[in-house]
Design a protein around this motif. Structure first.
Motif, PDB file in Angstrom:
ATOM      1  N   ASN A  44      -4.936   0.027 -12.677  1.00 56.94           N
ATOM      2  CA  ASN A  44      -4.438  -0.175 -11.381  1.00 56.94           C
ATOM      3  C   ASN A  44      -5.233   0.768 -11.225  1.00 56.94           C
ATOM      4  N   LEU A  97      -0.927  -9.648   4.338  1.00 51.42           N
ATOM      5  CA  LEU A  97      -1.392  -8.872   3.825  1.00 51.42           C
ATOM      6  C   LEU A  97      -2.590  -9.412   2.917  1.00 51.42           C
ATOM      7  N   TYR A 138       4.748 -10.484   7.044  1.00 46.72           N
ATOM      8  CA  TYR A 138       3.888  -9.248   6.794  1.00 46.72           C
ATOM      9  C   TYR A 138       3.132  -9.746   5.225  1.00 46.72           C
ATOM     10  N   MET A 155      10.485  -7.562  -2.180  1.00 47.78           N
ATOM     11  CA  MET A 155       9.554  -6.784  -1.672  1.00 47.78           C
ATOM     12  C   MET A 155       9.548  -7.612   0.429  1.00 47.78           C
ATOM     13  N   ARG A 157       9.941  -4.136   3.253  1.00 47.45           N
ATOM     14  CA  ARG A 157       8.495  -4.323   4.599  1.00 47.45           C
ATOM     15  C   ARG A 157       8.939  -4.905   5.087  1.00 47.45           C
ATOM     16  N   VAL A 211      -1.087 -16.181 -10.483  1.00 49.51           N
ATOM     17  CA  VAL A 211      -1.911 -14.936  -9.929  1.00 49.51           C
ATOM     18  C   VAL A 211      -1.324 -13.916 -10.121  1.00 49.51           C
ATOM     19  N   CYS A 212      -0.264 -13.405  -8.993  1.00 47.03           N
ATOM     20  CA  CYS A 212       0.579 -12.385  -9.347  1.00 47.03           C
ATOM     21  C   CYS A 212       1.035 -11.352 -10.487  1.00 47.03           C
ATOM     22  N   PHE A 268      -2.227  -3.400   5.618  1.00 41.30           N
ATOM     23  CA  PHE A 268      -1.807  -2.442   4.495  1.00 41.30           C
ATOM     24  C   PHE A 268      -1.761  -1.203   5.188  1.00 41.30           C
ATOM     25  N   PRO A 316       3.907  -2.151  -7.401  1.00 40.33           N
ATOM     26  CA  PRO A 316       5.127  -2.684  -7.277  1.00 40.33           C
ATOM     27  C   PRO A 316       6.175  -3.906  -7.438  1.00 40.33           C
ATOM     28  N   CYS A 336      -0.164  -8.723 -12.866  1.00 43.21           N
ATOM     29  CA  CYS A 336       0.244  -6.816 -12.897  1.00 43.21           C
ATOM     30  C   CYS A 336       1.081  -7.072 -11.510  1.00 43.21           C
ATOM     31  N   HIS A 337       1.948  -7.692 -11.219  1.00 37.13           N
ATOM     32  CA  HIS A 337       3.632  -7.390 -10.761  1.00 37.13           C
ATOM     33  C   HIS A 337       4.383  -7.427 -11.520  1.00 37.13           C
ATOM     34  N   ILE A 375      -6.464  -0.581   0.075  1.00 35.09           N
ATOM     35  CA  ILE A 375      -5.457  -0.758  -1.042  1.00 35.09           C
ATOM     36  C   ILE A 375      -5.964  -0.645  -1.645  1.00 35.09           C
ATOM     37  N   SER A 376      -5.535  -0.426  -3.256  1.00 34.64           N
ATOM     38  CA  SER A 376      -5.252  -0.356  -4.968  1.00 34.64           C
ATOM     39  C   SER A 376      -5.517  -2.039  -5.151  1.00 34.64           C
ATOM     40  N   MET A 377      -5.039  -3.370  -5.118  1.00 35.12           N
ATOM     41  CA  MET A 377      -5.214  -4.309  -4.870  1.00 35.12           C
ATOM     42  C   MET A 377      -6.254  -4.819  -4.507  1.00 35.12           C
ATOM     43  N   GLN A 418      -6.730 -11.753  -3.562  1.00 40.69           N
ATOM     44  CA  GLN A 418      -6.484 -12.426  -5.078  1.00 40.69           C
ATOM     45  C   GLN A 418      -6.955 -13.628  -4.320  1.00 40.69           C
ATOM     46  N   VAL A 448      -2.383   3.386  -9.265  1.00 43.78           N
ATOM     47  CA  VAL A 448      -1.009   3.083  -8.897  1.00 43.78           C
ATOM     48  C   VAL A 448      -0.389   2.075  -9.530  1.00 43.78           C
TER      49      VAL A 448
HETATM   50  C1  HEC Z   1      -5.105  -7.331 -10.431  1.00 40.31           C
HETATM   51  C2  HEC Z   1      -3.479  -6.815 -10.566  1.00 40.31           C
HETATM   52  C3  HEC Z   1      -2.646  -7.491  -9.151  1.00 40.31           C
HETATM   53  C4  HEC Z   1      -2.401  -8.726  -8.701  1.00 40.31           C
HETATM   54  C5  HEC Z   1      -3.350 -10.022  -9.613  1.00 40.31           C
HETATM   55  C6  HEC Z   1      -1.796  -8.557  -7.540  1.00 40.31           C
HETATM   56  N1  HEC Z   1      -1.589  -7.333  -6.626  1.00 40.31           N
HETATM   57 FE1  HEC Z   1       0.002  -7.101  -5.738  1.00 40.31          FE
HETATM   58  N2  HEC Z   1      -0.484  -5.264  -5.689  1.00 40.31           N
HETATM   59  C7  HEC Z   1      -1.146  -4.581  -6.798  1.00 40.31           C
HETATM   60  C8  HEC Z   1      -1.234  -3.124  -6.959  1.00 40.31           C
HETATM   61  C9  HEC Z   1      -2.287  -1.811  -7.385  1.00 40.31           C
HETATM   62  C10 HEC Z   1      -0.711  -2.361  -5.712  1.00 40.31           C
HETATM   63  C11 HEC Z   1       0.135  -1.660  -5.196  1.00 40.31           C
HETATM   64  C12 HEC Z   1      -1.297  -1.378  -3.610  1.00 40.31           C
HETATM   65  C13 HEC Z   1      -1.699   0.276  -3.202  1.00 40.31           C
HETATM   66  O1  HEC Z   1      -0.220   0.682  -3.089  1.00 40.31           O
HETATM   67  O2  HEC Z   1      -2.297   0.632  -2.614  1.00 40.31           O
HETATM   68  C14 HEC Z   1      -0.399  -3.667  -5.642  1.00 40.31           C
HETATM   69  C15 HEC Z   1       0.557  -4.025  -3.886  1.00 40.31           C
HETATM   70  C16 HEC Z   1       0.497  -5.445  -3.494  1.00 40.31           C
HETATM   71  C17 HEC Z   1       1.890  -5.696  -2.225  1.00 40.31           C
HETATM   72  C18 HEC Z   1       2.902  -4.634  -2.177  1.00 40.31           C
HETATM   73  C19 HEC Z   1       2.281  -4.310  -0.842  1.00 40.31           C
HETATM   74  C20 HEC Z   1       2.866  -2.594   0.326  1.00 40.31           C
HETATM   75  O3  HEC Z   1       3.481  -3.021   1.780  1.00 40.31           O
HETATM   76  O4  HEC Z   1       2.911  -2.036  -0.640  1.00 40.31           O
HETATM   77  C21 HEC Z   1       2.643  -6.102  -2.103  1.00 40.31           C
HETATM   78  C22 HEC Z   1       2.996  -7.879  -0.963  1.00 40.31           C
HETATM   79  C23 HEC Z   1       1.997  -7.203  -3.292  1.00 40.31           C
HETATM   80  N3  HEC Z   1       0.717  -6.936  -4.306  1.00 40.31           N
HETATM   81  C24 HEC Z   1       1.512  -9.106  -3.636  1.00 40.31           C
HETATM   82  C25 HEC Z   1       0.820  -9.427  -4.465  1.00 40.31           C
HETATM   83  C26 HEC Z   1       0.999 -11.423  -4.375  1.00 40.31           C
HETATM   84  C27 HEC Z   1       1.765 -12.015  -3.952  1.00 40.31           C
HETATM   85  C28 HEC Z   1      -0.351 -11.401  -5.686  1.00 40.31           C
HETATM   86  C29 HEC Z   1       0.103 -12.414  -6.408  1.00 40.31           C
HETATM   87  C30 HEC Z   1      -0.968 -13.638  -5.053  1.00 40.31           C
HETATM   88  C31 HEC Z   1      -0.078  -9.448  -6.162  1.00 40.31           C
HETATM   89  N4  HEC Z   1      -0.118  -9.169  -5.228  1.00 40.31           N
HETATM   90  C32 HEC Z   1      -1.545 -10.329  -7.356  1.00 40.31           C
HETATM   91  C33 HEC Z   1      -2.650  -5.334  -7.840  1.00 40.31           C
HETATM   92  C34 HEC Z   1      -1.940  -6.453  -8.103  1.00 40.31           C
END
Ligand code: HEC
Length: 266
Positions: free
Chosen positions: A132, A157, A153, A143, A147, A63-64, A188, A138, A67-68, A193-195, A198, A135
């Motif tokens: 994205n 989230l 957290y 992480m 935070r 999943v993650c 958030f 991160p 993007c990450h 939030i831009s994410m 999920q 953004v």
């Molecule tokens: C489609 C792309 C995408 C996927 C897939 C994704 N993320 Fe993200 N995630 C983002 C983006 C873009 C941000 C920045 C959000 C913002 O700053 O508004 C983010 C931010 C975060 C943050 C930081 C929030 C903060 O406090 O700044 C966390 C923790 C996080 N994601 C966890 C996860 C986890 C765990 C998964 C898998 C389960 C996941 N993400 C899957 C795009 C994604």
């Protein structure tokens, strides 16, 4: 004897305080309190649950990962969460990494190996931003340390999405509007939030057969990220327990010594 027990208890207490993992609470403001969980890695005797970390890796990679990044992590690190050398080879080989230049000066793709860093999702930040909404997602490997609330957290989230802006936000700010491309998340900062959300029912099947509910996936991936940020936690706690035993024995010795010195003074 009373003094000895008192001193030992105090020493043990002080050492315990120093060793207990700090668990910060609540994000503050109007955010609801974090959905705090019982984590196996909390407290002086806390340890990671390997099965949980492996499920967390499955969530990350399914999943993650699209993007990450997980900076500073290598495939061979996965041996620390219970994968065998061969399993790690197999996991690594399922990814492609760029290598080169070859004898003709060309870069080429090859299957990743255990000593390779875990593949990053985007070639550079510009592409990451394009994909994205401006953004960069991160890096997740630190992480839980970056935070307040750590794993609690991340867990909150991931489960904190709402389909529409809830009443309690509109009451505090009647003009609150979600910009296009943003999702509402109760935890958030600023809520937008831009994410996108999920974790949904049915997006993956765990290889150990555990039902992959959103709550389960959120918990497992949060624990996995805690491990990624603090892989040395268990060593630190083992050392802490040795220090504790040492303190108790040392206190007892001091006490015996003191009695020896003072015995003729009475
Ligand atoms: C489609 C792309 C995408 C996927 C897939 C994704 N993320 Fe993200 N995630 C983002 C983006 C873009 C941000 C920045 C959000 C913002 O700053 O508004 C983010 C931010 C975060 C943050 C930081 C929030 C903060 O406090 O700044 C966390 C923790 C996080 N994601 C966890 C996860 C986890 C765990 C998964 C898998 C389960 C996941 N993400 C899957 C795009 C994604």
């Amino acid at each position: 004897m009373k003094t000895l027990t008192g001193v030992a208890t105090a020493a043990a207490f002080a050492a315990g305080l120093a060793l207990a993992a700090p668990t910060a609470q609540a994000a503050g403001g109007e955010h609801p309190p974090l959905k705090t969980q019982n984590w196996t890695f909390e407290g002086v005797f806390g340890t990671y649950d390997e099965a949980q970390l492996q499920r967390g890796w499955e969530v990350y990679t399914n999943v993650c990962k699209s993007c990450h990044a997980l900076d500073y992590m290598y495939y061979r690190n996965l041996e620390q969460i219970g994968y065998s050398e061969d399993e790690v080879k197999e996991i690594a080989a399922s990814f492609e990494t760029e290598d080169g230049p070859d004898e003709w000066g060309e870069m080429f793709m090859r299957p990743a190996e255990p000593l390779d860093p875990i593949i990053e999702p985007y070639e550079n930040d510009a592409i990451a931003m394009l994909a994205n909404g401006g953004v960069v997602p991160p890096n997740l490997s630190v992480m839980t340390r970056a935070r307040d609330g750590g794993a609690d957290y991340v867990y909150s989230l991931l489960l904190g999405y709402e389909d529409s802006v809830p009443e309690w936000v509109l009451e505090a700010d009647p003009n609150f509007e979600l910009a296009p491309g943003k999702s509402f998340n109760s935890y958030f900062p600023g809520y937008a939030i831009s994410m996108p959300q999920q974790l949904f029912e049915g997006i993956l099947e765990y290889s150990d057969g555990t039902p992959a509910t959103p709550q389960q996936m959120a918990k497992d991936v949060s624990a996995f990220l805690q491990w990624a940020a603090e892989p040395e936690l268990e060593d630190r706690k083992t050392l802490g327990r040795y220090v504790l035993v040492f303190l108790v024995v040392f206190t007892a010795l001091l006490y015996a010594y003191k009695r020896e010195i003072w015995k003729d003074a009475h």
